[in-house]
Design an enzyme around this catalytic site. Sequence first.
Site, short mmCIF file in Angstrom:
data_model
loop_
_atom_site.label_atom_id
_atom_site.label_comp_id
_atom_site.label_asym_id
_atom_site.label_seq_id
_atom_site.Cartn_x
_atom_site.Cartn_y
_atom_site.Cartn_z
N GLU A 45 20.56 3.13 12.78
CA GLU A 45 21.95 3.55 12.57
C GLU A 45 22.00 5.01 12.08
OE1 GLU A 45 20.73 0.58 11.74
OE2 GLU A 45 21.92 -0.57 13.17
N GLY A 98 5.98 6.62 -3.10
CA GLY A 98 7.05 6.15 -3.97
C GLY A 98 8.32 6.95 -3.75
N GLU A 114 6.46 15.17 9.81
CA GLU A 114 6.16 13.88 10.42
C GLU A 114 7.28 13.36 11.30
OE1 GLU A 114 3.15 12.49 10.53
OE2 GLU A 114 2.68 14.39 9.60
N SER A 147 4.67 0.35 0.63
CA SER A 147 3.58 -0.22 1.43
C SER A 147 2.25 0.05 0.76
CB SER A 147 3.55 0.41 2.82
OG SER A 147 4.77 0.22 3.46
#
Lengths: 371, 386
Positions: free
Chosen positions: B373, B123, B240, B157
């Site tokens: 971007e 979240g 990560e 997700s």
Amino acid sequence: MSTSFPSLFPGMLLDAASRYAEDHIVVAIQGDPVRELGWTATLVPEEAGGVGGSLSDLASIVEGLATHGLQLPVVETCAVVPLLLQAAGAETAHRWLEAVAEGSVQMAPLTALSATPDVNAVTARHLDIGYELSGTVQGVDATLPATHYLVPAQVDGEDAIFLVDAERIGAPKARYRTMEGRVGADFVLAQLAVPESACIARGAAARDARAKATDAALLLTAADTVAALATLIRQTVTHLKERRQFGVALSSFQVLRHRVADMYVKYLGAKGLVIHCFNDYEQDAPDLRRTLRLAKVSLAESARACAEAAIQMHGGMGVSEEVLATRTAQRLIASEFRYGDRLLHVAYLLALAPQASAPHVSFSNQTGSVR
Amino acid sequence: MSIDYAGFRRELESFVRGACPPEIRAVVAAGQKITKREYQAWQQILNAQGWGAPSWPREAGGTGWDIRQRLIFEEVMAENDCPPLYHHGLGHIGPVIIRFGTPEQKARFLPRILDGSDWWCQGYSEPGSGSDLASLSTSARLDGDAWVVNGQKIWTSHAHEASMIYMLVRTSKEAKKQEGISLLLVPMDTPGITVRPIQTIDGWHHLNEVFFDEVRVRADNLVGEVGKGWTCAKFLLERERLPPANVARLELMRRQVTQLVEEASRAAAGLRDFSGLHHKLLLCEADVKGARVMMAQATDDLIHQRPLGVQPSVIKMTCADVAQRLTTIALDAVGPDAAHRFLAEAGDDVPDATWIQNYMFTRARTIAGGTSEVQRNVVANELLGA
């Protein structure tokens, strides 16, 4: 910013070539610097009076020159020539390699810059008292003077290599300036008679040597492209930071910043690919030629995209040959067409049976340079 | 002691070829969506082998492997059509709990990640704060022994399948944007949480909106210090920055698409010209080779504790770009037959249409995890200055 562009082939050879190129970039080439600086000895074995160096050593020189935009036929003179000569019998090879290493002869390949040394442009006919050479070779590098030419040819369906005096070859039919600023020449051999001894290799030996020369030429040209890409991006970055429009530096416009970032991503990808190629070469990978063709196609794509972007971002200056970035862009586009263009290599790749190359991990070299 | 990487690779290959069930491998090989069912089953098998958490230290129940071993692990998994590890638990919140969690939190949460009992979602994003994460506004106030959460998360997700969510909440509005943020671990079955699916362009259900209405979370589910959640978030993101799976999976995708194009080309029997697609595949192959070297170099830098610089951004952009190009090639290969049968009724098999879904799904690769971007800005800042 230098940390963003670490050298591919660092070392003394790179430093020396780089310094020479920097000092001679705006001066017309005098004499024969490639031989005067002893670079022709790089790949020649020690027992023949050479340095016994590797292709990576030669790549250092290529990188040094490309970094400063100097055009010299190092690949042709220092890689293709000694690799073709090594096809000859031991005594002949030794004698001529020694002469090449010490610079007492000026030997060049009579091959088109746009074709690989394993392509036959010349056909030879065996006569009673020697051979007769016929064929047209377009776009031979003629930047430096030559006393002898090595002529790849086909004889009775076999590959062969001939060593012929420049005088016997005669003057070229036409001379011109190449896109990147070299001297090119077209030669026409019309039933040119040469003695029996001119054929220094035939059959498997000639075929293998021409294949090795082709691999070397493709590898070194790829190294040249990556070095030139680094220069092009460095020059573009400097221009964007220094040039002001509408009261602000060009580097403050996001659209240009993103364009440079895209160039840099292409550069790092190209660099990774070239390191992969050199690793495959050093490990004698069975699908080396396929990988080299793949690199040729991919580098052409990246190099042209970056060249076009850099010209655009330099504005009016981008179309002036006085600007190093412009000359580098020319070099990159010209390199696309050297030793086979992308369409030729794609044709080879697609004609081969489709094969998913077996994935493998190679951690033999992680340093960012190929040494 | 030096590690025998070649021997390590052989050991992995031997295990995964025998241990990964054929039905799971078939899903991966076909490029179909990997669901919780496959992820969980494979996680349990790996955990039983002691390989449940390749990136965790041994003392936390991990393997203690270095990043090169993790890279090899991911490559072997991809080469053998095994699912990747589900990243939210193992790659994201697990390491954060190991670093910042209390002993009680470690004991409570880590084993359930390892054995696949807990399925986590993240979240972070909110309707008003995507790339600008620091501007998030979902709030948590302390009320007795519980944090009371109110607000909304988005692009979450697997929230509909997850049992837990780790979320950033604003616990103070007085400090600067990055301060006053805390990291909270919340069971998804807590009253007051509503999950609403977001219908995405690929036809798969994976994204959701998650609403929090007076959701009470036990106070000791807050990780680290109150108001220092940004530190945890940064730690997570930095850890990560170099996901080894990306490059390894790219090679798998390239092989899949190559096979697809060859099959489609044969089936077309000369009625359609596939030479352009073959040409594009060659360029992708070259780019994957380049990306593998970039990844290997970045791995080496990590091992030797050299700064990574912009490498993670470049690798991320490259992988996203190649993945999009590959799925575009697949779209062209199957499009005429598959476009009109995009989503099958339950039970019907429409394998080619999966590639249309993959094409759509892969559009998100240049958006999720920092848009291209944003990555270009990172690279441009390095080259041109801020």
